[in-house]
Design an enzyme around this catalytic site. Structure first.
Site, mmCIF file in Angstrom:
data_model
loop_
_atom_site.group_PDB
_atom_site.id
_atom_site.type_symbol
_atom_site.label_atom_id
_atom_site.label_comp_id
_atom_site.label_asym_id
_atom_site.label_seq_id
_atom_site.Cartn_x
_atom_site.Cartn_y
_atom_site.Cartn_z
ATOM 1 N N ASP A 909 67.079 26.723 24.119
ATOM 2 C CA ASP A 909 67.541 27.891 24.872
ATOM 3 C C ASP A 909 69.054 28.046 24.694
ATOM 4 O O ASP A 909 69.786 28.300 25.644
ATOM 5 C CB ASP A 909 67.185 27.765 26.356
ATOM 6 C CG ASP A 909 67.368 29.090 27.099
ATOM 7 O OD1 ASP A 909 67.374 30.145 26.436
ATOM 8 O OD2 ASP A 909 67.518 29.071 28.335
ATOM 9 N N ASP A 1522 60.419 50.520 34.772
ATOM 10 C CA ASP A 1522 59.870 49.196 35.081
ATOM 11 C C ASP A 1522 58.839 49.282 36.197
ATOM 12 O O ASP A 1522 58.831 48.486 37.127
ATOM 13 C CB ASP A 1522 61.011 48.252 35.478
ATOM 14 C CG ASP A 1522 60.623 46.784 35.335
ATOM 15 O OD1 ASP A 1522 59.610 46.508 34.648
ATOM 16 O OD2 ASP A 1522 61.301 45.922 35.907
#
Length: 1657
Positions: A909, A1522
């Site tokens: 990450d 969204d």
């Protein structure tokens, strides 16, 4: 005007303590010195503070007499001239030269067209003697024929000074004595004083002050004057100075070349360690005639309680000698660095300084010279020795060896064959030559058609010679074709060959010309062996470079070019082989390719003295051996000799050193057994005063270490079990073996029994401990040991808080997944933390402790004060980050990642948010490890942890089966490198799904513009693009990345670096001394970002704890001062507050217009402030910057008044929008004559004068001014009308009497919050005299509003006289200010702005797309508080949020969440909405018992559709983007409301801070990154319909990319068979792939209503 000797310039650096350790008071070093060195030491100290913040360094500039009086308390003294040797010995002193400088002759002759008159030495001497008195004297005219007619018949007025002999005044007099015999005789008669000579006696020469600044001011104010000053002080000021003819008769001007030439003229004397010489009137052709060197002196025998102080002082001196970046910085201020050999001798003198009888400086500095090689950039940087620094400077090999004769270098590097016998003289009879490496030198070419080929071009010797002689000029020439196969010939272009020639003396030139001369008589006769060849080329066939590193860069940037160049230089030019090495065809037809194998054979031939011209055994015919030359027995100290021996050994035997060499194309010499033996024998015989210096010397035997049968430990051989003897040279005898066998036979059984007993006891003990309280690791802590502070950030796995643990500031990462943490997950967490706590590396965040017991699981890490790299790049208070610093940041990050990979840990990450910076700008990798734990948690809630797409490698996005996570980390690093050079957000504006598809399907990457490519080093771009290559096998490892960045740090085409240091980098953050100054010059910022990782250092002005403060008498006022580098004012200052009145009303009137108006106002204020030399103070925490109020600081009253006047006048001329001008508060107003006196924003201004306290913010590198003076200025502003300027009596008293506008006394006023009443004055602007304030207007003035004239009675207000005193009959001034205006930054009074202190926070109830949601109360009302994850929001974006909140507050619909308001103060920026008791639709459906009925489902969907329809009804439509169940909220009565709309910019930025969700509800046009409209919400609604229908999650079990591709390929959730057909038909329409086929939300409502007729539509 003579400088007051009591005024002292102080430069103080106060260093904040490291955040991860207990705060300690560091050493305090106090130095006093000459006024001419104030700016020099200011730069030194401020930049050194960035490297070492454990020491406070103070420099006080003063007169020479005061320096002499101060020597008893000062740690060091800085003089403009060297102290004579006799005094050095008598007083036990030591001195170090600092920099070279120039003295220039300054003058003021009005009316001249030239700014640089010309003078010669004799004429100048006669002027100062008094024999030339007029400016139009014939000698001056002859020297200046172009302006002879302009020279006036005026007396030359001289400005002199007779300061102490260690001043530049003395240097000037001594130089004049050399220039002119007339002057020398007159000067002797006058007793060696200007003041006793004829010009002073006759009154046309006066004492103009000791400081150069004083003489400059005198000259500027005195027509027809002449004086002298140091060039560093003259350079930034507008004063004329002369060019001169030097001793060699050449006309020169002051600059780095001419001053360094003067220093070089005396270099031989310097190398004898004589630093007491003057360098004026040097004989060199290019030397400036009045050059000088300033010095820093101190006692050589310190006696004090703490010797750390002495070491810190010497470290500081060594730093400004060694650091390349500070050398570049001071050049900009016209201070010229010393020759490198002089620096070396000065550094060696540091070891003569003692403290309490012991040598103070233990750190060893090895200074080396030699041929520029990439390996000598990488090896010293990688060789991490806490006690040693290697500094390598580029030079010719012969020069490097010659410097050994005078010990001017600790060692030299040569790449020429070394003839030891040539140097066996009395000065170098102990010469040692250690071969370190070898490399190929190759014919290199750049033919674009050949890039990517596995085959190489073949050239024979004759062709190469003909190319250099200009006989072969085309790549398609038959002589080239004859040596190559048909395939290569088919690619040969019909292009001219461009030969790259190094037009500077170099070793490579000498080597390749010698090589070709041996191969070709034709070349030998035409050119011959030379280090500076002269070729006869047609101009278009050649490119010249004068950089010793330039051939490589020129090759890579010039298509169809050719040159001989070292193979390592070619390897390091680019990742893809743009420049390639040609194979050579020998005279017998054999083709040899440059490879490691052919290099190894060539080395073997060279060592065995085989003539390669006659032997063709497949070895490369042209190699160079890199050899280290040094003194075997007479180095200047044991410590230096030992350090050099360690370095030599490390280069030959360390795996990292070998890896670096192999990567770059070098052959480590000790691979060859003969060289290995020679090098070890050299180490064995390397001595100092007959003591061996190598730490392996006692282990060396017959050219081996421990006979290759053991290891060397502490200079003693530890032999293998079958060997013995001092060097393991003996085999053990059989009898010895038998005895050992007998002993072992007896001992082993007994030992076995004992061990068994011990094991049983240990097992029992462990079992007991486990049974009673479990295992406790050293790092395991109780959570209650932590004191948690402010939240620093939020991620997918929890929150990060600032905290305290055992008195140390730490960062605490709270793990907060679902409550379903199993014992296995807990165990995995503990196991992985245990591994991480063992990791220690300077570029990896330190794991300090952990609490592993649910539910309070956390990790304790070191606190990184500057936050993340992402925050740094987004922080517009730091508008410019030097490229060198960006490279260093990348280099440090790559070091951290290389360490992790070497430790078996992949990051998975890696992103800019996970690279953190400490207070000293060191980069450390964070958030690594916990791979198993994260995997476990993801499996619990996969949708929450879909990953950070922007940095994710394509093979991970596509979920390949065999992923090399090491190389996927490299991909992520490539994106970070892009962020560093652009400071942009990768893929900004694209949805996560769109990013994933573009990366995988289209091989799309963040854009690198042509402009960016032209501004950034091509090696950096090449490395970046290779890191993010689609094919993982093409990507470099982090070791290779480190190597390439290390070489890039030196700006070298061939090798990447001219000099290096293991401890001091070329860019030791020093250019950030300029960041602070430049930050306030931005007149067009998007805003200001502040970092929640924040520290503040405070100091009081005038104290010895000031931070880099400089106090001087330079408060000279210019009418309209323009500056490009504005220092923050210190001492007594003018504080100016500007404030927009009635801002709240304007925000309520039209938030969009007010936002734009505020941005215009902010730009205008900053622009005028910069032009007037002001400094913008950081705003207090009570208000945000850029919302209407500014606190500005000026060192000069007149500049402050100029700012106020210009601001009020220019505000009237701003192109305000017509809509804004409709409001009465901002309407246009005119006076009776029709002149506009008001237009747009009304701004009030208050001023006060006095001392302040200053806080320094290390993140923004800016200052906040606080204290009573600031408070008073703010209070005065609150009682000021819009458009009015009011000042206190203190300001009025400082205002120049020459000012055309006089302030009008308003009387004595009482102001709330100010203990004493103030006498206030109003400053009236003549151009705006018609302005009316509080019922009183000026004489003969009135105003017209709304185009209608209104007359007012004339008032008697006498402005003709000015007095700063209060009138005899003082009256009270009552300003007619409304209550709501008695508040600065009234934008905070908007009805929807909420005071965060009024909010009572409760439990966390959710995590949205841009914030953490809490339940809470506001004024006893249940509310939901969404606190933004991103609190570091810049100024303009915060204004945009304010605009959006104002708009959203006006939205009212039963199916839209109600906006209560917002808090806009960092670090608590949040929005407050109504509270919905049942949470979101997803959770409500999961927990609903019994299951929802059909009627309920339809009602829910209708209400959702109504809410969306309401949003779409606006013009333009509000697009949610969204729509999904988690953004649809339910109250206790099952009323549905849509939430989480708006704030698109914040959502976009937070997409990189939180792991994005799955794209189940995302329309295909968003995924494709196409233009879209409100129909994307219809698509999302279709998926929601399916969820409400089935009470299931769509695409369950599919990963991110599978869902994304399904949506693009028109795959949708399976509709149940029992679904009503009309409902299914509506769903299909809603989620149709083509947006034009989808219905409107109004159509959806009509269809849904048919299923339940009782539902109102």
């Amino acid at each position: 005007m003579r400088l007051n000797s009591q005024i002292v310039f102080c430069i103080v650096v106060v260093i904040s303590c490291l955040s991860m350790i207990e705060c300690k008071m560091g050493s305090r070093i106090y130095c006093s010195g000459s006024l001419s060195s104030v700016e020099l030491f200011s730069q030194y100290i401020s930049n050194y503070a960035l490297r070492n913040d454990d020491v406070t360094i103070i420099y006080a500039g003063m007169s020479v007499d005061e320096i002499n009086a101060d020597v008893y308390i000062a740690d060091c003294s800085a003089y403009d001239r060297a102290i004579p040797q006799i005094y050095m010995i008598s007083y036990g002193l030591i001195q170090f030269p600092i920099v070279g400088q120039a003295i220039v002759i300054i003058y003021n002759v009005p009316g001249l067209s030239s700014h640089n008159m010309i003078i010669d030495r004799e004429t100048l001497g006669r002027i100062w003697t008094g024999n030339i008195r007029k400016w139009n004297d014939i000698q001056i005219q002859n020297l200046n024929p172009d302006i002879a007619s302009q020279l006036p018949n005026e007396t030359i007025t001289l400005g002199y000074n007779d300061a102490y002999y260690l001043s530049i005044s003395e240097i000037m007099q001594l130089a004049l004595r050399n220039f002119s015999e007339e002057f020398a005789n007159a000067h002797t008669i006058a007793g060696g004083k200007f003041g006793n000579m004829i010009p002073a006696k006759q009154g046309y020469a006066i004492d103009a002050g000791e400081a150069s600044e004083s003489r400059i001011d005198w000259v500027k104010n005195t027509p027809f004057s002449l004086s002298f000053a140091d060039f560093a002080t003259v350079y930034p000021r507008n004063v004329s100075y002369m060019h001169m003819y030097n001793k060699a008769g050449k006309l020169v001007e002051p600059n780095i070349t001419t001053v360094q030439s003067a220093m070089a003229d005396f270099k031989e004397i310097y190398t004898t360690n004589d630093f007491t010489i003057d360098i004026f009137d040097a004989s060199g052709e290019n030397s400036w005639p009045i050059s000088w060197v300033n010095y820093i002196s101190m006692t050589s025998t310190f006696q004090q309680a703490d010797c750390i102080r002495t070491k810190e002082l010497l470290d500081f001196i060594a730093w400004f000698y060694m650091n390349n970046e500070i050398a570049e910085i001071i050049k900009e201020y016209q201070y010229y660095p010393l020759d490198n050999t002089i620096k070396k001798i000065a550094i060696d003198n540091m070891y003569n300084v003692t403290c309490n009888g012991k040598v103070s400086q233990e750190h060893q500095y090895l200074i080396a010279f030699g041929s520029p090689l990439s390996i000598m950039a990488s090896w010293p940087n990688t060789w991490a020795s806490s006690m040693t620094t290697v500094k390598y400077y580029a030079s010719l090999s012969d020069q490097a060896i010659e410097l050994q004769k005078t010990f001017s270098g600790d060692f030299g590097i040569t790449i020429k064959d070394f003839d030891k016998n040539k140097y066996l003289s009395s000065t170098m009879e102990d010469i040692g030559v250690s071969h370190l490496a070898a490399f190929n030198i190759v014919p290199a070419y750049n033919i674009p058609e050949f890039i990517g080929l596995n085959e190489t071009l073949v050239l024979n010797y004759e062709t190469i010679v003909d190319i250099y002689l200009g006989l072969v000029t085309n790549w398609n020439d038959s002589s080239i074709r004859n040596s190559n196969n048909p395939y290569i010939n088919s690619l040969l272009p019909n292009k001219t060959i461009t030969v790259v020639v190094q037009k500077v003396e170099s070793d490579v030139n000498e080597l390749f010309t010698n090589f070709l001369s041996c191969k070709s008589d034709k070349f030998n006769n035409a050119i011959g062996p030379t280090n500076l060849p002269e070729f006869d080329f047609v101009s278009n066939n050649v490119v010249y470079t004068e950089d010793v590193y330039g051939v490589g860069n020129t090759l890579v940037s010039t298509d169809y070019s050719f040159a001989f160049w070292p193979e390592p230089g070619i390897r390091l030019l680019s990742h893809m082989a743009i420049v390639q090495a040609a194979s050579i065809q020998t005279s017998t037809g054999t083709i040899i390719k440059p490879t490691n194998e052919t290099l190894s054979k060539a080395v073997d031939n060279k060592i065995n003295s085989i003539n390669r011209r006659d032997i063709e055994d497949g070895s490369w015919p042209f190699i160079a051996m890199m050899s280290l030359v040094y003194h075997q027995k007479t180095m200047q100290s044991f410590s230096k000799a030992s350090a050099l021996a360690d370095f030599i050994y490390w280069t030959q035997f360390d795996d990292t050193a070998a890896s670096i060499a192999d990567t770059q194309g070098y052959y480590v010499a000790s691979i060859h057994p003969t060289i290995l033996r020679e090098n070890l024998e050299l180490l064995q015989s390397f001595t100092f005063e007959d003591r061996t210096v190598s730490k392996v010397a006692n282990c060396i035997f017959e050219g081996t270490i421990c006979y290759n049968k053991g290891t060397c430990n502490n200079n003693v051989c530890l032999c293998n079990i079958d060997r013995e003897g001092q060097f393991c040279e003996l085999e053990k005898t059989q009898s010895d073996t038998n005895i050992v066998t007998i002993i072992l036979a007896v001992v082993i059984p007994i030992a076995f029994i004992i061990v068994c007993i011990i094991c049983i006891l240990v097992v029992a003990l462990i079992f007991s401990l486990r049974f009673r309280k479990g295992i406790s690791d050293d790092w395991e802590i109780d959570f209650h040991e932590l004191e948690l502070g402010e939240q620093l950030g939020t991620g997918a796995f929890g929150e990060v808080h600032k905290g305290t643990w055992r008195g140390t500031e730490v960062a605490v990462k709270m793990i907060s997944p679902d409550k379903t943490i199993t014992k296995d997950i807990e165990r995995n967490f503990k196991d992985e933390v245990r591994v991480m706590t063992t990791l220690r590396h300077p570029n990896v965040v330190l794991f300090m402790a952990a609490s592993t017991k649910p539910p309070k699981m956390c990790i304790v890490m070191e606190f990184m004060a500057l936050g993340s790299l992402h925050d740094l790049l987004k922080n517009e208070l730091i508008p410019d980050i030097p490229f060198a610093l960006k490279v260093k940041i990348a280099y440090q990050a790559s070091k951290g990642m290389h360490f992790l990979h070497s430790s078996g840990i992949t990051h998975r990450d890696l992103k800019s948010l996970n690279l953190l910076l400490d207070i000293k700008w060191n980069v450390k990798v964070s958030d690594f490890g916990l791979t198993k734990f994260k995997s476990d948690v993801k499996s619990i809630n996969p949708e929450k942890f879909a990953g950070t797409i922007q940095w994710t490698a394509p093979e991970i996005l596509s979920e390949d089966r065999e992923v090399d996570y090491i190389l996927s980390d490299v991909y992520s690093f490539g994106i970070i490198m892009w962020e560093l050079i652009t400071r942009d957000q990768p893929y900004f504006g694209m949805s996560p799904a769109a990013i994933a598809v573009s990366v995988i399907r289209d091989n799309y990457r963040p854009v690198i513009s042509d402009q960016l490519r032209s501004e950034v080093a091509p090696e950096y771009i090449e490395l970046l693009t290779s890191c993010w290559h689609f094919d993982p096998t093409i990507r470099p490892t982090f070791l290779e990345i480190m190597t390439r960045l290390s070489n890039l740090m030196g700006d070298s085409g061939m090798t990447g670096m001219s000099s290096s240091s293991s401890n001091s980098s070329k860019f030791d953050y020093n250019s950030f001394g300029k960041v602070q100054q430049f930050a306030i010059n931005r007149t067009d910022p998007d805003g200001i970002v502040q970092n929640s990782y924040n520290r503040t250092d405070s100091y009081d002005l005038g104290s010895n704890n000031s931070h880099s403060s400089i106090t001087s008498d330079t408060n000279k006022s210019n009418k309209y001062l323009r500056q490009t580098n504005i220092q923050h004012p210190t001492g007594e200052v003018v504080v100016v507050f500007t404030d927009i009145i009635s801002a709240a009303q304007l925000w309520e009137f039209d938030a969009s217009e007010m936002k734009n108006a505020t941005i215009l106002y902010n730009k205008l204020v900053r622009s005028i402030c910069n032009e007037c030399g002001g400094y913008e103070s950081l705003i207090s925490k009570e208000r945000n910057s850029g919302e209407g109020s500014f606190c500005l600081i000026f060192s000069d009253v007149q500049n402050a008044i100029t700012f106020c006047e210009e601001l009020q006048k220019q505000l009237v001329g701003v192109n305000w929008s017509p809509k804004l001008l409709e409001h009465p508060i901002t309407a246009i107003e005119k006076d009776i004559n029709g002149t506009i006196i008001y237009a747009g924003l009304r701004v009030r201004i208050g001023l006060h004068f006095g001392s302040t306290k200053i806080n320094y913010d290390p993140i923004s590198r800016k200052y906040e001014y606080i204290g009573p003076t600031v408070t008073t200025a703010a209070a005065v502003t609150t009682i000021t009308h819009g458009g009015q300027i009011i000042m206190t009596e203190d300001v009025a008293n400082k205002l120049s009497t020459e000012n055309s506008n006089k302030p009008v006394c308003l009387g004595r006023v009482d102001i709330d919050g100010i203990p004493d009443s103030l006498v206030l004055y109003e400053y009236v602007i003549s151009a705006l005299i018609g302005r009316f304030f509080g019922g009183v207007t000026r004489k003969n003035a009135s105003f017209v509003s709304n185009e209608t004239s209104t007359d007012y009675d004339d008032m008697d207000t006498d402005n003709s006289t000015f007095s700063a005193r209060v009138p005899h009959q003082a009256y009270q001034y009552h300003a007619a200010i409304e209550n709501n205006e008695r508040y600065l930054t009234s934008a905070g009074l908007c009805s929807w702005v909420i005071n965060y202190d009024e909010i009572k926070m409760g439990e966390q109830i959710g995590l949205g797309s841009y914030g953490v949601v809490y339940r809470g109360k506001w004024k006893n009302v249940d509310v939901a508080i969404k606190k933004f994850i991103k609190q570091k929001i810049d100024e303009n974006h915060l204004l945009g949020i304010r605009e959006e909140i104002a708009f959203l507050k006006k939205l009212h619909h039963p199916n839209i969440i109600t906006m209560v308001g917002a808090s806009l103060k960092k670090p608590n920026i949040c929005i407050v909405t109504e509270y919905m008791a049942k949470g979101n639709l997803r959770d409500a459906m999961r927990t609903c018992t019994p299951k929802l009925e059909w009627h309920q489902k339809i009602k829910i969907l209708v209400n959702i559709a109504k809410g969306i329809s309401y949003l779409h009804s606006f013009d333009p439509p509000i697009i949610h983007r969204d729509i999904k169940p988690s953004n649809i909220l339910i109250d206790e009565n099952w009323n549905v409301k849509i939430a989480d709309f708006g704030f698109a910019r914040i959502k976009e930025e937070n997409a990189i801070m939180t792991r994005c969700g799955t794209p189940c509800w995302t329309a295909p046009e968003i995924i494709r990154n196409d233009i879209y409209d409100e129909k994307v919400d219809v698509f999302s609604f279709g998926i929601v319909m399916w969820e409400v229908l089935t009470c299931k999650e769509p695409f369950i079990g599919a990963n991110f990319m599978k869902i994304t591709m399904d949506i693009l390929e028109d795959v949708r959730p399976k509709i149940p068979q029992d679904c009503p057909e009309e409902f299914a038909k509506l769903m299909r329409k809603c989620w149709h792939a083509k947006s034009t086929k989808r219905p409107t939300m109004d159509d959806v409502i009509i269809v849904l209503a048919k299923f339940c007729p009782d539902i109102s539509v």
